[in-house]
Design a protein around this motif. Structure first.
Motif, PDB file in Angstrom:
ATOM      1  N   LYS A 111       0.833  -1.213   0.000  1.00 53.47           N
ATOM      2  CA  LYS A 111       0.000   0.000   0.000  1.00 53.47           C
ATOM      3  C   LYS A 111       0.860   1.253   0.000  1.00 53.47           C
ATOM      4  CE  LYS A 111      -3.518  -1.641   2.977  1.00 53.47           C
ATOM      5  NZ  LYS A 111      -4.504  -1.288   3.992  1.00 53.47           N
ATOM      6  N   GLU A 112       1.901   1.229   0.845  1.00 54.72           N
ATOM      7  CA  GLU A 112       2.781   2.401   0.918  1.00 54.72           C
ATOM      8  C   GLU A 112       3.514   2.635  -0.394  1.00 54.72           C
ATOM      9  OE1 GLU A 112       5.403   1.961   4.283  1.00 54.72           O
ATOM     10  OE2 GLU A 112       3.665   1.992   5.633  1.00 54.72           O
ATOM     11  N   ARG A 113       4.045   1.561  -0.968  1.00 51.89           N
ATOM     12  CA  ARG A 113       4.811   1.729  -2.207  1.00 51.89           C
ATOM     13  C   ARG A 113       3.925   2.156  -3.368  1.00 51.89           C
ATOM     14  NH1 ARG A 113       9.085  -2.534  -3.779  1.00 51.89           N
ATOM     15  NH2 ARG A 113       9.217  -1.009  -5.440  1.00 51.89           N
ATOM     16  N   VAL A 114       2.711   1.636  -3.423  1.00 51.61           N
ATOM     17  CA  VAL A 114       1.786   2.023  -4.497  1.00 51.61           C
ATOM     18  C   VAL A 114       1.342   3.477  -4.313  1.00 51.61           C
ATOM     19  CG1 VAL A 114      -0.530   1.584  -5.452  1.00 51.61           C
ATOM     20  CG2 VAL A 114       1.032  -0.317  -5.046  1.00 51.61           C
ATOM     21  N   ALA A 115       1.085   3.854  -3.074  1.00 47.17           N
ATOM     22  CA  ALA A 115       0.683   5.242  -2.814  1.00 47.17           C
ATOM     23  C   ALA A 115       1.830   6.200  -3.132  1.00 47.17           C
ATOM     24  CB  ALA A 115       0.237   5.396  -1.360  1.00 47.17           C
ATOM     25  N   ILE A 127       4.932  -5.589  -7.204  1.00 43.87           N
ATOM     26  CA  ILE A 127       4.810  -4.345  -6.432  1.00 43.87           C
ATOM     27  C   ILE A 127       5.458  -3.182  -7.184  1.00 43.87           C
ATOM     28  CG2 ILE A 127       5.431  -3.152  -4.280  1.00 43.87           C
ATOM     29  CD1 ILE A 127       5.173  -5.749  -2.793  1.00 43.87           C
ATOM     30  N   ALA A 128       6.639  -3.418  -7.770  1.00 46.90           N
ATOM     31  CA  ALA A 128       7.341  -2.361  -8.498  1.00 46.90           C
ATOM     32  C   ALA A 128       6.503  -1.858  -9.672  1.00 46.90           C
ATOM     33  CB  ALA A 128       8.697  -2.871  -8.974  1.00 46.90           C
ATOM     34  N   ALA A 129       5.861  -2.777 -10.388  1.00 41.88           N
ATOM     35  CA  ALA A 129       5.023  -2.387 -11.525  1.00 41.88           C
ATOM     36  C   ALA A 129       3.867  -1.506 -11.053  1.00 41.88           C
ATOM     37  CB  ALA A 129       4.489  -3.628 -12.245  1.00 41.88           C
ATOM     38  N   MET A 130       3.205  -1.923  -9.979  1.00 46.14           N
ATOM     39  CA  MET A 130       2.081  -1.128  -9.468  1.00 46.14           C
ATOM     40  C   MET A 130       2.547   0.221  -8.949  1.00 46.14           C
ATOM     41  SD  MET A 130      -0.714  -3.583  -7.746  1.00 46.14           S
ATOM     42  CE  MET A 130       0.394  -4.567  -6.814  1.00 46.14           C
ATOM     43  N   ALA A 131       3.753   0.266  -8.383  1.00 46.49           N
ATOM     44  CA  ALA A 131       4.288   1.546  -7.909  1.00 46.49           C
ATOM     45  C   ALA A 131       4.530   2.493  -9.085  1.00 46.49           C
ATOM     46  CB  ALA A 131       5.578   1.319  -7.115  1.00 46.49           C
ATOM     47  N   ARG A 132       4.739   1.917 -10.292  1.00 43.62           N
ATOM     48  CA  ARG A 132       4.892   2.746 -11.496  1.00 43.62           C
ATOM     49  C   ARG A 132       3.536   3.038 -12.140  1.00 43.62           C
ATOM     50  NH1 ARG A 132       9.022  -1.275 -12.629  1.00 43.62           N
ATOM     51  NH2 ARG A 132       7.580  -2.253 -14.080  1.00 43.62           N
ATOM     52  N   GLU A 165      14.461 -18.830  -3.023  1.00 47.15           N
ATOM     53  CA  GLU A 165      14.012 -17.643  -2.293  1.00 47.15           C
ATOM     54  C   GLU A 165      14.073 -16.396  -3.177  1.00 47.15           C
ATOM     55  OE1 GLU A 165      16.257 -17.739   1.356  1.00 47.15           O
ATOM     56  OE2 GLU A 165      14.970 -19.376   2.074  1.00 47.15           O
ATOM     57  N   ARG A 166      15.125 -16.301  -3.959  1.00 44.45           N
ATOM     58  CA  ARG A 166      15.252 -15.131  -4.852  1.00 44.45           C
ATOM     59  C   ARG A 166      14.205 -15.146  -5.957  1.00 44.45           C
ATOM     60  NH1 ARG A 166      21.127 -14.331  -6.893  1.00 44.45           N
ATOM     61  NH2 ARG A 166      20.255 -12.489  -7.903  1.00 44.45           N
ATOM     62  N   ILE A 167      13.906 -16.322  -6.445  1.00 47.97           N
ATOM     63  CA  ILE A 167      12.868 -16.438  -7.490  1.00 47.97           C
ATOM     64  C   ILE A 167      11.527 -15.944  -6.941  1.00 47.97           C
ATOM     65  CG2 ILE A 167      11.487 -18.117  -8.799  1.00 47.97           C
ATOM     66  CD1 ILE A 167      14.245 -19.795  -8.850  1.00 47.97           C
ATOM     67  N   VAL A 168      11.190 -16.449  -5.750  1.00 46.91           N
ATOM     68  CA  VAL A 168       9.906 -16.074  -5.150  1.00 46.91           C
ATOM     69  C   VAL A 168       9.881 -14.580  -4.823  1.00 46.91           C
ATOM     70  CG1 VAL A 168       8.411 -16.460  -3.133  1.00 46.91           C
ATOM     71  CG2 VAL A 168       9.375 -18.409  -4.362  1.00 46.91           C
ATOM     72  N   SER A 169      10.984 -14.054  -4.279  1.00 44.02           N
ATOM     73  CA  SER A 169      11.029 -12.618  -3.965  1.00 44.02           C
ATOM     74  C   SER A 169      10.928 -11.771  -5.215  1.00 44.02           C
ATOM     75  CB  SER A 169      12.333 -12.249  -3.260  1.00 44.02           C
ATOM     76  OG  SER A 169      12.398 -12.929  -2.049  1.00 44.02           O
ATOM     77  N   THR A 170      11.643 -12.177  -6.262  1.00 43.57           N
ATOM     78  CA  THR A 170      11.625 -11.425  -7.518  1.00 43.57           C
ATOM     79  C   THR A 170      10.201 -11.371  -8.067  1.00 43.57           C
ATOM     80  OG1 THR A 170      13.872 -12.114  -8.035  1.00 43.57           O
ATOM     81  CG2 THR A 170      12.553 -11.316  -9.872  1.00 43.57           C
ATOM     82  N   PHE A 171       9.529 -12.507  -8.031  1.00 43.30           N
ATOM     83  CA  PHE A 171       8.149 -12.593  -8.511  1.00 43.30           C
ATOM     84  C   PHE A 171       7.269 -11.534  -7.827  1.00 43.30           C
ATOM     85  CE2 PHE A 171       3.844 -14.194  -8.096  1.00 43.30           C
ATOM     86  CZ  PHE A 171       3.543 -14.719  -9.354  1.00 43.30           C
ATOM     87  N   PHE A 172       7.297 -11.525  -6.497  1.00 36.16           N
ATOM     88  CA  PHE A 172       6.413 -10.599  -5.774  1.00 36.16           C
ATOM     89  C   PHE A 172       6.909  -9.150  -5.828  1.00 36.16           C
ATOM     90  CE2 PHE A 172       5.320 -14.724  -3.772  1.00 36.16           C
ATOM     91  CZ  PHE A 172       3.992 -14.746  -4.148  1.00 36.16           C
TER      92      PHE A 172
END
Lengths: 100, 94
Positions: free
Chosen positions: A91-95, B34-39, B23-30
């Protein structure tokens, strides 16, 4: 807001870059992640991914719906729906990322 | 199922991978989602669902304790819509 849409391909490309497996195997692993999450949810399990969010399955009871166009009443059968609750981090990063 | 169980399942199925790589595969996936939505971008995973960003307009809110009016700024929130295949599978239709 940008029109861009990411797909499985972009995620497997990211895995390919980060981990250095073949493109083919990276794509396979992205599929595996989605498969395991889906299977757990279909089994009625909650899927809780720390710092990402929580997927949970909710049972909805039957109710009478209405076709908004015709006004006709239609029965809505009991069903299971999936809800996603984003983590605080998401939520924070999207906001923050979309602040104008 | 929690993140570590997901990692473990994938590690068990792929004995040729190091645990830390899984672990890196799973972290990269998620993280990538998040990075895409932040953009401000959408992430569409056919059959599973789509993550997108919704805009909530600015509004006048109220402090429920004091009744005082407060200006709430416009904000963007993450949104998930379940994919058709998964929705059908949840209801034994696939």
């Amino acid at each position: 807001m940008s029109e861009k849409t990411l797909t499985r391909m972009d995620l497997s490309e990211a895995v390919f870059r980060e981990v250095g497996l073949s493109r083919n195997e990276s794509a396979q692993l992205v599929e595996t992640v989605l498969q395991y999450m889906s299977d757990a949810l279909v089994d009625g399990e909650q899927v809780k991914i720390s710092s990402f969010g929580t997927f949970s399955v909710r049972e909805k009871t039957a109710r009478i719906g209405r076709n908004p166009k015709t006004g006709e009443e239609v029965p809505i059968h009991p069903r299971r729906v999936l809800t996603f609750r984003p983590s605080h981090l998401m939520k924070e990063r999207v906001a923050a990322g979309n602040r104008s | 199922m929690i993140r570590s169980e997901l990692v473990q399942k994938i590690a068990d199925e792929n004995p040729h991978l190091y645990q830390r790589d899984v672990e890196r595969i799973v972290s990269t996936f998620f993280d990538e989602i998040i990075a895409a939505m932040a953009r401000g971008e959408r992430v569409e995973l056919r059959g599973f669902g789509a993550f997108s960003v919704k805009q909530r307009d600015a509004r006048v809110g109220r402090n429920p304790r004091t009744g005082e009016s407060v200006q709430v700024e416009e904000k963007h929130v993450p949104f998930f819509k379940t994919g058709k295949l998964l929705r059908d599978r949840l209801n034994d239709k696939a």
